[in-house]
Scaffold this motif. Structure first.
Motif, PDB file in Angstrom:
ATOM      1  N   THR A   1       0.827  -1.210   0.000  1.00 42.67           N
ATOM      2  CA  THR A   1       0.000   0.000   0.000  1.00 42.67           C
ATOM      3  C   THR A   1       0.859   1.258   0.000  1.00 42.67           C
TER       4      THR A   1
ATOM      5  N   GLY B   1      -5.691  -0.395  -3.111  1.00 44.00           N
ATOM      6  CA  GLY B   1      -4.687  -1.407  -2.791  1.00 44.00           C
ATOM      7  C   GLY B   1      -5.038  -2.199  -1.548  1.00 44.00           C
ATOM      8  N   LEU B   2      -5.610  -1.511  -0.557  1.00 52.70           N
ATOM      9  CA  LEU B   2      -6.031  -2.197   0.672  1.00 52.70           C
ATOM     10  C   LEU B   2      -7.088  -3.259   0.380  1.00 52.70           C
TER      11      LEU B   2
ATOM     12  N   GLY C   1      -4.282   4.095  -2.399  1.00 52.53           N
ATOM     13  CA  GLY C   1      -4.028   3.283  -1.215  1.00 52.53           C
ATOM     14  C   GLY C   1      -5.236   2.476  -0.787  1.00 52.53           C
TER      15      GLY C   1
ATOM     16  N   ALA D   1      -2.106  -1.921   5.975  1.00 50.63           N
ATOM     17  CA  ALA D   1      -2.389  -0.940   4.923  1.00 50.63           C
ATOM     18  C   ALA D   1      -2.947   0.361   5.477  1.00 50.63           C
TER      19      ALA D   1
END
Length: 210
Positions: A44, A68-69, A65, A137
């Motif tokens: 992340t 991505g988490l 982010g 993350a």
């Protein structure tokens, strides 16, 4: 009425029981948790650093982010579930073969309940992996959410991830009775390298496109 104090022999026995605890029993959930947290931190933060190399907008970094988490947590959970379920099938098949051999050899069927308790749990491993990834993350996400200045934001992300990597490396080493300094440094250096490579390559490629 006086309370009976444990004898020296009992104290020695308790100490031996504590020292002989099988830390390998923790390996399943510990492995999933530590790997998940490290992946959540590094992947992340690297994604956010990569996007930040070409886009300084805070919203772009936060959305990257968050994506991505979610994607990483799902990927870790599915991967861990499939991997552990495969291990479970293998161990169950081996247990059945052992039971058949015991029956053919005239042995008893004892220990079956104990063996089943030691079997890996795919759902538990998947949940632990996804949760740990999400926790990891959240560190760079929360660190960058309220900082508008680009340079300060990047520095805070790197700093917060550095601290978190050391903490997770230390925690995993302590719980698994592994060398603390070596484990922490290994995790920390790996995270730094991943973030630097992602930032550098994205900056190099993105500068010629955007």
């Amino acid at each position: 009425m006086a309370t009976k104090q444990p004898s020296k022999l009992e104290n020695q026995q308790n100490k031996e029981d504590k020292d002989s605890f099988d830390y390998s029993k923790r390996s399943q959930w510990l492995r999933a948790a530590v790997l998940g947290a490290n992946d959540g931190l590094v992947s992340t933060a690297s994604l956010m650093m990569g996007v930040g190399a070409v886009k300084q907008d805070v919203k772009a970094m936060i959305l990257t982010g968050f994506a991505g988490l979610v994607a990483g947590a799902c990927s870790m959970a599915i991967g861990e579930f499939v991997s552990v379920y495969s291990q479970l099938d293998t161990e169950i098949a081996q247990m059945k073969r052992d039971q058949m051999n015991n029956l053919e050899g005239g042995g008893g069927g004892g220990g079956e309940g104990e063996d089943k308790e030691d079997l890996p749990n795919p759902m538990q491993a998947a949940a632990a992996s996804a949760f740990a990834f999400s926790v990891g993350a959240m560190v760079p996400l929360l660190a960058a959410s309220f900082i508008r200045d680009y340079r300060v934001r990047v520095g805070v992300i790197v700093g917060s991830v550095t601290v978190a990597l050391v903490v997770f490396g230390w925690l995993g080493a302590v719980l698994g009775r592994a060398p603390v300094v070596r484990a922490s440094l290994r995790v920390l250096l790996g995270g730094w390298v991943a973030m630097a490579i992602t930032f550098g390559l994205t900056k190099l490629i993105g500068s010629g496109i955007i």
